[in-house]
Design an enzyme around this catalytic site. Structure first.
Site, mmCIF file in Angstrom:
data_model
loop_
_atom_site.group_PDB
_atom_site.id
_atom_site.type_symbol
_atom_site.label_atom_id
_atom_site.label_comp_id
_atom_site.label_asym_id
_atom_site.label_seq_id
_atom_site.Cartn_x
_atom_site.Cartn_y
_atom_site.Cartn_z
ATOM 1 N N LYS A 169 -98.515 -18.065 -58.148
ATOM 2 C CA LYS A 169 -99.797 -17.463 -57.775
ATOM 3 C C LYS A 169 -100.833 -17.908 -58.784
ATOM 4 O O LYS A 169 -100.538 -18.052 -59.975
ATOM 5 C CB LYS A 169 -99.708 -15.931 -57.774
ATOM 6 C CG LYS A 169 -101.052 -15.226 -57.642
ATOM 7 C CD LYS A 169 -100.977 -13.751 -57.988
ATOM 8 C CE LYS A 169 -102.364 -13.139 -58.076
ATOM 9 N NZ LYS A 169 -102.339 -11.708 -58.439
ATOM 10 N N GLU B 244 -110.931 -1.844 -62.045
ATOM 11 C CA GLU B 244 -109.596 -2.061 -62.625
ATOM 12 C C GLU B 244 -109.544 -1.673 -64.097
ATOM 13 O O GLU B 244 -110.223 -2.284 -64.937
ATOM 14 C CB GLU B 244 -109.177 -3.522 -62.460
ATOM 15 C CG GLU B 244 -107.718 -3.767 -62.815
ATOM 16 C CD GLU B 244 -107.116 -4.954 -62.082
ATOM 17 O OE1 GLU B 244 -105.933 -5.254 -62.312
ATOM 18 O OE2 GLU B 244 -107.824 -5.571 -61.264
ATOM 19 N N GLU C 274 -98.934 -10.781 -53.772
ATOM 20 C CA GLU C 274 -99.930 -10.916 -54.833
ATOM 21 C C GLU C 274 -99.919 -9.677 -55.732
ATOM 22 O O GLU C 274 -99.987 -9.776 -56.961
ATOM 23 C CB GLU C 274 -101.313 -11.103 -54.205
ATOM 24 C CG GLU C 274 -102.436 -11.263 -55.204
ATOM 25 C CD GLU C 274 -103.793 -11.315 -54.537
ATOM 26 O OE1 GLU C 274 -104.798 -11.085 -55.249
ATOM 27 O OE2 GLU C 274 -103.867 -11.567 -53.316
ATOM 28 N N GLU D 70 -113.633 -13.548 -49.010
ATOM 29 C CA GLU D 70 -113.310 -12.486 -49.959
ATOM 30 C C GLU D 70 -114.235 -12.544 -51.176
ATOM 31 O O GLU D 70 -114.708 -11.511 -51.658
ATOM 32 C CB GLU D 70 -111.851 -12.591 -50.405
ATOM 33 C CG GLU D 70 -111.442 -11.502 -51.393
ATOM 34 C CD GLU D 70 -109.970 -11.545 -51.755
ATOM 35 O OE1 GLU D 70 -109.644 -11.240 -52.912
ATOM 36 O OE2 GLU D 70 -109.149 -11.881 -50.873
#
Length: 440
Positions: free
Chosen positions: A186, A233, A286, A423
């Site tokens: 990833k 986050e 992910e 996105e």
């Protein structure tokens, strides 16, 4: 090396005050936008301005050098704290470059003034150096003043960033090729957009922060040395011997348009985007990578590490995220800053394996991220504090007349390049809205 030499004495005084209303209105309009500091969520937190002492660091040792400097500051500080709450007394605000190779310096700074509020308790902290006198105005008098231009946005215009939007699917496609070849599992890629003051003046950050706080109250609205944003986050929170971390990875936009975007493109059978998110193999993979990287980083520091078996859906005004909250009891004695260093970079903003993903980022992104996606937050005199990941943000240029705003996304084998571009456009909405470039 410190940006300003340490004094022989650093005197800190925190007193309780009645702080009501919007904390951001207390920031004087004439303050240099790069000297504004902010950490707010749901209206509570801290705002501050001015610089008492500051250190700038760079390279692989940027975290360790900043922590060594902070240890010296704590030793020489004379603190009078009548509040004794998280964020009162001696506190430094910091933001760190994503990459050790970045030309952008990391910074840790102690403001001259901090206005805070938590659970109804308000306070004001002043910091003076050596034998400087305390400010003549009583804290209550200072709080009576309000920024008259807090709702006045500067006129700005947007221009393409390092990689124009139309070329982004090509960049993502090359990353997918690296993944399918087995070079990496990833990788998280980011792009920037440039925003300039239309008249060449300084871009003021207080109105930008105000709009971020109003629209994205559930996130952490931050400002440190010209880096401003609203991150969903939490990299790590350390308080009372307990560490917490929130992992976000996996995103889908929300709203009426998303509701009718089914995998088959059938508008007669809309699927709730939250259901699509929790059943998406791409997004779940992910997310799992990101959670695993945080667990591995926290494990040496924590006992009784609690890791939920499945993520939940975090709802924000523009998007839904897959989210996991982890908690653990500290056993290593590390400060919040040291924990942030240990957790950075997580798979949520780099990829996995870390070294391979970092190499792909350096090859394909074509830009220096600066302090975007690096740790941002604060640390107090006990070592406790909050450190988020600098997402949904922009960074002022040194001349303060322009800034770069950023957005990124995790790329895995199943990623669709055009969907990844979409996105990033959704994630750019936060800063475009805050700057007056997006009205929705």
């Amino acid at each position: 090396m410190p940006s300003n030499p340490l004094p022989s004495r650093l005197r800190v005084r925190t007193v309780p005050v009645d702080v009501t209303g919007d904390l951001l209105t207390r920031i004087p309009d004439e303050v240099d936008p790069r000297e504004v500091v902010t950490w707010l969520r749901e209206g509570d937190g801290m705002v501050g301005w001015g610089r008492a002492v500051t250190v700038r660091t760079s390279g692989p040792a940027r975290f360790a050098d900043a922590e060594s400097w902070w240890d010296r500051v704590r030793e020489l500080a004379e603190v009078e704290d009548e509040v004794r709450d998280a964020g009162s007394g001696l506190v430094a605000f910091g933001s760190f470059a994503y990459s050790p190779a970045s030309a952008d310096e990391s910074v840790l700074t102690v403001p001259r003034v901090v206005v805070g509020r938590r659970d109804g308790q308000g306070w004001v902290t002043h910091v003076v150096l050596d034998d400087e006198p305390w400010p003549p105005a009583h804290p209550a008098e200072m709080l009576a003043r309000s920024n008259p231009r807090i709702d006045e946005l500067d006129p700005v215009v947007e221009t393409p960033g390092t990689v124009p939007a139309e070329r982004w699917p090509e960049v993502v496609g090359r990353a997918v090729e690296r993944i399918t070849s087995g070079a990496v599992e990833k990788v998280v890629l980011a792009r920037d957009v440039t925003v300039r003051h239309r008249d060449g003046d300084v871009v003021r950050v207080a109105p930008v922060l105000e709009r971020l706080q109003r629209r994205y109250a559930a996130t952490w609205t931050f400002a440190v040395d010209g880096l401003v944003g609203a991150t969903p986050e939490m990299l790590v929170r350390l308080q009372g011997g307990r560490a917490r971390s929130r992992v976000l990875a996996g995103t889908i936009r929300r709203g009426a348009a998303a509701l009718h975007e089914t995998p088959q493109g059938d508008p007669e059978h809309p699927v709730d985007p939250r259901l699509r998110l929790v059943s998406s193999e791409k997004d779940l993979d992910e997310h799992a990578y990101a959670v695993r990287s945080v667990v591995e980083a926290l494990a040496p520091h924590c006992s009784d590490l609690q890791v939920p078996t499945a993520p939940y859906v975090l709802e924000l005004p523009d998007v839904y995220h897959l989210a996991t909250d982890l908690t653990g009891r500290m056993r290593s004695g590390a400060t919040s800053l040291r924990l942030a260093a240990a957790l950075h970079p997580s798979a949520a903003i780099c990829g996995t394996p870390t070294a391979a993903a970092a190499a792909v980022i350096a090859e394909l992104e074509g830009m220096d991220r600066g302090r975007y996606s690096g740790p941002v937050g604060w640390v107090d005199g006990d070592g406790d504090g909050d450190w988020g990941i600098a997402l949904r943000c922009g960074e002022l240029a040194p001349d303060r007349r322009s800034l770069r705003i950023f957005a990124g996304g995790g790329i895995v084998a199943a990623s669709n390049p055009h969907a990844e571009l979409a996105e990033t456009e959704v994630k750019l909405t936060a800063m475009r809205h805050a700057l007056g470039l997006a009205t929705r």
